[in-house]
Design a protein around this motif. Structure first.
Motif, PDB file in Angstrom:
ATOM      1  N   ALA A  55       0.829  -1.209   0.000  1.00  0.00           N
ATOM      2  CA  ALA A  55       0.000   0.000   0.000  1.00  0.00           C
ATOM      3  C   ALA A  55       0.863   1.258   0.000  1.00  0.00           C
ATOM      4  CB  ALA A  55      -0.932  -0.011   1.212  1.00  0.00           C
ATOM      5  N   LEU A  56       1.956   1.258   0.739  1.00  0.00           N
ATOM      6  CA  LEU A  56       2.841   2.422   0.789  1.00  0.00           C
ATOM      7  C   LEU A  56       3.589   2.599  -0.526  1.00  0.00           C
ATOM      8  CD1 LEU A  56       4.220   1.877   4.391  1.00  0.00           C
ATOM      9  CD2 LEU A  56       2.929   3.891   3.649  1.00  0.00           C
ATOM     10  N   ARG A  57       4.091   1.516  -1.099  1.00  0.00           N
ATOM     11  CA  ARG A  57       4.836   1.592  -2.360  1.00  0.00           C
ATOM     12  C   ARG A  57       3.955   2.081  -3.499  1.00  0.00           C
ATOM     13  NH1 ARG A  57       6.858  -3.559  -1.046  1.00  0.00           N
ATOM     14  NH2 ARG A  57       5.345  -4.419  -2.537  1.00  0.00           N
ATOM     15  N   GLU A  58       2.698   1.634  -3.500  1.00  0.00           N
ATOM     16  CA  GLU A  58       1.795   1.930  -4.610  1.00  0.00           C
ATOM     17  C   GLU A  58       0.992   3.208  -4.409  1.00  0.00           C
ATOM     18  OE1 GLU A  58      -0.491  -1.669  -4.861  1.00  0.00           O
ATOM     19  OE2 GLU A  58       1.325  -2.894  -5.114  1.00  0.00           O
ATOM     20  N   GLY A  59       1.250   3.932  -3.325  1.00  0.00           N
ATOM     21  CA  GLY A  59       0.564   5.190  -3.093  1.00  0.00           C
ATOM     22  C   GLY A  59      -0.873   5.041  -2.623  1.00  0.00           C
ATOM     23  N   ARG A  60      -1.249   3.837  -2.175  1.00  0.00           N
ATOM     24  CA  ARG A  60      -2.603   3.625  -1.662  1.00  0.00           C
ATOM     25  C   ARG A  60      -2.714   3.953  -0.185  1.00  0.00           C
ATOM     26  NH1 ARG A  60      -3.483  -1.285  -1.438  1.00  0.00           N
ATOM     27  NH2 ARG A  60      -1.590  -2.224  -2.303  1.00  0.00           N
ATOM     28  N   LEU A  61      -1.592   4.250   0.452  1.00  0.00           N
ATOM     29  CA  LEU A  61      -1.526   4.731   1.835  1.00  0.00           C
ATOM     30  C   LEU A  61      -0.476   5.823   1.890  1.00  0.00           C
ATOM     31  CD1 LEU A  61      -2.517   4.254   4.813  1.00  0.00           C
ATOM     32  CD2 LEU A  61      -0.470   2.838   5.101  1.00  0.00           C
ATOM     33  N   GLY A  62      -0.761   6.873   2.663  1.00  0.00           N
ATOM     34  CA  GLY A  62       0.144   8.016   2.664  1.00  0.00           C
ATOM     35  C   GLY A  62       1.433   7.804   3.419  1.00  0.00           C
ATOM     36  N   ALA A  63       1.352   7.289   4.654  1.00  0.00           N
ATOM     37  CA  ALA A  63       2.548   7.189   5.493  1.00  0.00           C
ATOM     38  C   ALA A  63       2.285   6.212   6.623  1.00  0.00           C
ATOM     39  CB  ALA A  63       2.926   8.562   6.056  1.00  0.00           C
ATOM     40  N   ALA A  64       3.354   5.843   7.314  1.00  0.00           N
ATOM     41  CA  ALA A  64       3.233   4.963   8.475  1.00  0.00           C
ATOM     42  C   ALA A  64       4.322   5.289   9.474  1.00  0.00           C
ATOM     43  CB  ALA A  64       3.321   3.495   8.059  1.00  0.00           C
ATOM     44  N   GLY A  65       4.002   5.129  10.751  1.00  0.00           N
ATOM     45  CA  GLY A  65       4.961   5.249  11.838  1.00  0.00           C
ATOM     46  C   GLY A  65       4.850   4.004  12.695  1.00  0.00           C
ATOM     47  N   LEU A  66       5.923   3.213  12.754  1.00  0.00           N
ATOM     48  CA  LEU A  66       5.860   1.899  13.393  1.00  0.00           C
ATOM     49  C   LEU A  66       6.941   1.749  14.453  1.00  0.00           C
ATOM     50  CD1 LEU A  66       5.569  -0.219  10.118  1.00  0.00           C
ATOM     51  CD2 LEU A  66       3.693   0.603  11.541  1.00  0.00           C
ATOM     52  N   ASP A  67       6.524   1.288  15.621  1.00  0.00           N
ATOM     53  CA  ASP A  67       7.475   0.935  16.679  1.00  0.00           C
ATOM     54  C   ASP A  67       7.602  -0.573  16.821  1.00  0.00           C
ATOM     55  OD1 ASP A  67       9.207   1.697  18.932  1.00  0.00           O
ATOM     56  OD2 ASP A  67       7.651   0.765  20.174  1.00  0.00           O
ATOM     57  N   VAL A  68       6.702  -1.316  16.189  1.00  0.00           N
ATOM     58  CA  VAL A  68       6.667  -2.775  16.323  1.00  0.00           C
ATOM     59  C   VAL A  68       6.474  -3.407  14.953  1.00  0.00           C
ATOM     60  CG1 VAL A  68       5.831  -2.807  18.709  1.00  0.00           C
ATOM     61  CG2 VAL A  68       4.187  -2.595  16.842  1.00  0.00           C
ATOM     62  N   TYR A  69       7.016  -4.637  14.776  1.00  0.00           N
ATOM     63  CA  TYR A  69       6.969  -5.307  13.483  1.00  0.00           C
ATOM     64  C   TYR A  69       6.835  -6.810  13.679  1.00  0.00           C
ATOM     65  CZ  TYR A  69      10.276  -1.468  13.751  1.00  0.00           C
ATOM     66  OH  TYR A  69      10.903  -0.310  14.112  1.00  0.00           O
ATOM     67  N   GLU A  70       6.348  -7.469  12.657  1.00  0.00           N
ATOM     68  CA  GLU A  70       6.253  -8.928  12.700  1.00  0.00           C
ATOM     69  C   GLU A  70       7.634  -9.581  12.741  1.00  0.00           C
ATOM     70  OE1 GLU A  70       2.670 -10.709  10.506  1.00  0.00           O
ATOM     71  OE2 GLU A  70       3.285  -9.049   9.196  1.00  0.00           O
ATOM     72  N   SER A  71       8.645  -8.910  12.214  1.00  0.00           N
ATOM     73  CA  SER A  71       9.975  -9.511  12.085  1.00  0.00           C
ATOM     74  C   SER A  71      10.862  -9.303  13.307  1.00  0.00           C
ATOM     75  CB  SER A  71      10.686  -8.912  10.868  1.00  0.00           C
ATOM     76  OG  SER A  71      10.812  -7.495  11.017  1.00  0.00           O
ATOM     77  N   GLU A  72      10.356  -8.671  14.355  1.00  0.00           N
ATOM     78  CA  GLU A  72      11.214  -8.332  15.506  1.00  0.00           C
ATOM     79  C   GLU A  72      12.022  -9.539  15.983  1.00  0.00           C
ATOM     80  OE1 GLU A  72       9.169  -6.497  18.805  1.00  0.00           O
ATOM     81  OE2 GLU A  72       7.947  -5.295  17.482  1.00  0.00           O
TER      82      GLU A  72
END
Length: 310
Positions: free
Chosen positions: A242-259
């Motif tokens: 969604a971020l790469r394709e411009g379908r979402l504007g931005a994201a701020g993440l403190d947690v991830y599935e890959s932690e």
């Protein structure tokens, strides 16, 4: 004789000294040390201190016949086998409430940084790029914030957002009667209404990938996602697309599935702000968490019960 405590998460020397005043402490913060400590000392361990991400398994509990209390240092306990603990008669308690202010502060910081492009603009400025060639970053104030989860942390975030004249909506399993915020019984509807979606719900199987491609599509190309809860709640592949394709504007993440590994799909994207699961970490918050663990232990050993039981 002091009760035997097994610690499975990193603590400062000062906090270990604080606990050692009343407990016989075995410190095993790494996987190898943990396995060795359970094998060598499990027969006499009475109390375990862990965190939600590290957890405690049923097999480990069964290797500790004297175990009577398991505590999570923070609010999360998703990887502690609570059902097995209850079958064993082992009490589970948490550090709920001790880091709410810290997490809420960090959530607002991620929101501001993501919406206003602060990290990206910092990098461009260092490269000599001036504002005349840059698109205008939008306001944070006067917009709509949707909260996925309105527990203690969610409510703290909402209070901070109100200071920015932001309208608040939320999605919970059921509406709260003690707030005037708008309730949405479907997460997709909340995302469609909101400019910003902040994830503040517990992790675990019940909430895995609640924020999926459909929810991100509803949030839209001007929307911003912030996650300070658990990485498992957000579908990382769908978010990256969604971020790469411009379908979402931005994201701020403190947690991830890959932690604890960083999210490879998101690393190269300029419209993402990443921090290493530190939203709940500050000297003040960690000290409150350790103090609450001590209170949980004291209440348990005195027969009153812990102050923050699950």
């Amino acid at each position: 004789m002091k009760p035997q405590l097994l610690v499975l998460h990193g603590l400062t020397e000062g906090h270990r000294a604080q606990l050692a005043q009343t407990l016989d402490l075995i410190y095993a913060p790494t996987p190898a040390e943990r396995a060795a400590a359970v094998a060598e000392h499990g027969a006499r361990v009475q109390i375990v201190l862990t965190i939600g991400a590290t957890g405690l398994t049923a097999a480990e509990m069964d290797a500790m016949p004297q175990l009577s209390l398991v505590c999570a240092l923070g609010a999360g306990y998703e990887n502690i086998d609570v059902a097995h603990a209850q079958q064993r008669g082992v009490v589970v308690a948490t550090g709920a409430g001790t880091n709410e202010d810290c997490v809420a502060d960090h959530a607002m910081g991620l929101l501001l940084a993501a919406v206003r492009g602060i990290v990206h603009h910092d990098r461009l400025t260092r490269d000599g790029v001036w504002r005349d060639v840059l698109p205008l970053p939008p306001n944070v104030s006067g917009r709509r914030l949707g909260l996925l989860g309105l527990g203690g942390i969610g409510r703290k975030i909402a209070r901070r957002a109100e200071g920015f004249d932001i309208e608040i909506g939320y999605h919970n399993r059921s509406p709260r009667r003690d707030v005037a915020y708008r309730y949405f019984d479907q997460l997709r509807d909340l995302a469609e209404w909101a400019d910003f979606l902040v994830v503040a719900t517990p992790g675990g199987p019940a909430t895995r990938h609640l924020v999926n491609a459909e929810v991100l599509q509803a949030l839209g190309p001007r929307g911003t996602l912030v996650n300070i809860a658990r990485g498992s709640v957000v579908d990382t592949a769908a978010l990256a697309a969604a971020l790469r394709e411009g379908r979402l504007g931005a994201a701020g993440l403190d947690v991830y599935e890959s932690e604890p590994r960083p999210p490879a799909e998101l690393i190269g994207l300029p419209n993402v702000v990443l921090t290493p699961h530190v939203a709940g970490w500050s000297p003040e918050a960690v000290q409150r968490s350790v103090d609450q663990f001590v209170a949980n232990v004291e209440g348990h050993l005195a027969g009153r019960g812990p102050v923050a039981p699950v």
